[in-house]
Design an enzyme around this catalytic site. Structure first.
Site, PDB file in Angstrom:
ATOM      1  CG  ASP A 115      -1.963   1.039   1.315  1.00 44.41           C
ATOM      2  OD1 ASP A 115      -2.982   0.996   0.619  1.00 44.41           O
ATOM      3  OD2 ASP A 115      -1.719   1.963   2.123  1.00 44.41           O
TER       4      ASP A 115
ATOM      5  CG  HIS B 245      -5.802  -3.008   0.012  1.00 46.88           C
ATOM      6  ND1 HIS B 245      -5.105  -2.505  -1.068  1.00 46.88           N
ATOM      7  CD2 HIS B 245      -5.353  -2.324   1.101  1.00 46.88           C
ATOM      8  CE1 HIS B 245      -4.279  -1.547  -0.645  1.00 46.88           C
ATOM      9  NE2 HIS B 245      -4.406  -1.419   0.650  1.00 46.88           N
TER      10      HIS B 245
END
Length: 309
Positions: free
Chosen positions: A108, A290
């Site tokens: 991320d 994610h």
């Protein structure tokens, strides 16, 4: 089942004018450093499944809470969270341990920082692994302006910049609820809702999907953010345009061996032209959302160790 008390005790390391809370595994493997860089809104703890596997494979695993997170320093100035400061912290961390270079793994926002590190300090990186977030091309327009034109002023990265302080205050109202709602997997598809998605998520009574981690694991993040607040971490986003300007004169090609790992069900878009900017990249996709290193820890460990080997 991971027990949070199994996570190593941290040390506070002075770097680059701040202190970072750093967790380590495999100190006996000095000389083979791997630095793991978390994303938002995360914590070094997000690497709990990778640390023992990498240490067992012979690596010295160094995992900082980056500035703004956990018990690391939280400078007041927004500009103290730009890409020069964030990559400077990692360079100073290598200096602290006496390493010329290391393998860097980022998820991320941590992936963004690792891509930036490869551009700004190429000699300090020997290879890199990015999870979820691919290399971001520096286009013609500053990133916030570009995102605003593309996705509107309610898109969270734009909102963080155009309405500073608003979202962090909402997150700070109830960190437990926000983090519980954020760390989900196997989410059903949803219709887009009006308003700012992250604020809606922070206020939602019923979270979608399944939890990514146990209540005991989630408690580690909740405790950290109840103590630190969210402003320091959100300040990373408030430097997107500043970073765009800081990278103006930098060679945009990452020449290191790189591994890009996507989650097939991640909402973050894959890069259409990754190999153009990262010619030595290998791409792998895992069947997850994610939170790759927490949703598919065993599979990811195998991918990483095979690639490093």
């Amino acid at each position: 089942m991971f027990i949070p008390s199994d996570f190593p005790e941290p040390t506070l390391v002075p770097v680059n004018g701040v202190e970072l809370e750093v967790f380590e595994a495999g100190r006996q493997n000095a000389g083979k450093p791997v630095v793991l860089c978390h994303g938002w809104p995360e914590h070094a703890f997000s690497w709990r499944h990778q640390m023992p596997a990498l240490a067992a494979a012979g690596y010295h695993v160094i995992v900082p809470n980056q500035r703004g997170y956990g018990n690391s320093s939280r400078p007041a100035a927004v500009t103290d969270y730009d890409i020069e400061h964030l990559t400077g912290d990692l360079v100073a961390l290598l200096d602290h341990y006496g390493y010329e270079d290391a393998t860097f793994v980022g998820h991320d926002w941590g992936a963004n920082v690792v891509w930036g590190l490869a551009l700004l300090h190429p000699d300090r990186v020997n290879r890199l692994i990015a999870l979820s977030v691919p290399y971001l091309e520096r286009g013609e327009r500053p990133w916030v302006e570009f995102l605003e034109a593309l996705l509107g002023n309610d898109f969270y990265m734009v909102h963080f910049n155009r309405q500073p302080g608003v979202a962090d205050a909402v997150f700070d109202e109830n960190p437990a609820r926000f983090l519980r709602n954020m760390f989900r997997k196997d989410e059903p598809p949803r219709e887009p809702q009006p308003g700012m998605a992250m604020i809606n998520l922070a206020r939602a009574e019923t979270p979608p999907g399944e939890p990514v981690m146990s209540d005991d694991e989630l408690a580690v993040l909740i405790t950290a953010f109840e103590s630190s607040g969210f402003t320091g971490s959100v300040n990373w986003y408030r430097n997107l345009d500043r970073n765009w300007h800081l990278l103006a004169d930098v060679d945009p090609v990452v020449r290191h061996p790189a591994l890009m790992v996507y989650g097939e069900r991640d909402t973050v878009a894959k890069s259409a032209n990754l190999a153009e900017f990262v010619p030595e990249v290998e791409v792998v996709s895992l069947d997850c959302g994610h939170w790759i290193q927490q949703e598919k820890p065993e599979e990811l460990n195998q991918v990483i160790l095979k690639w490093l080997g």
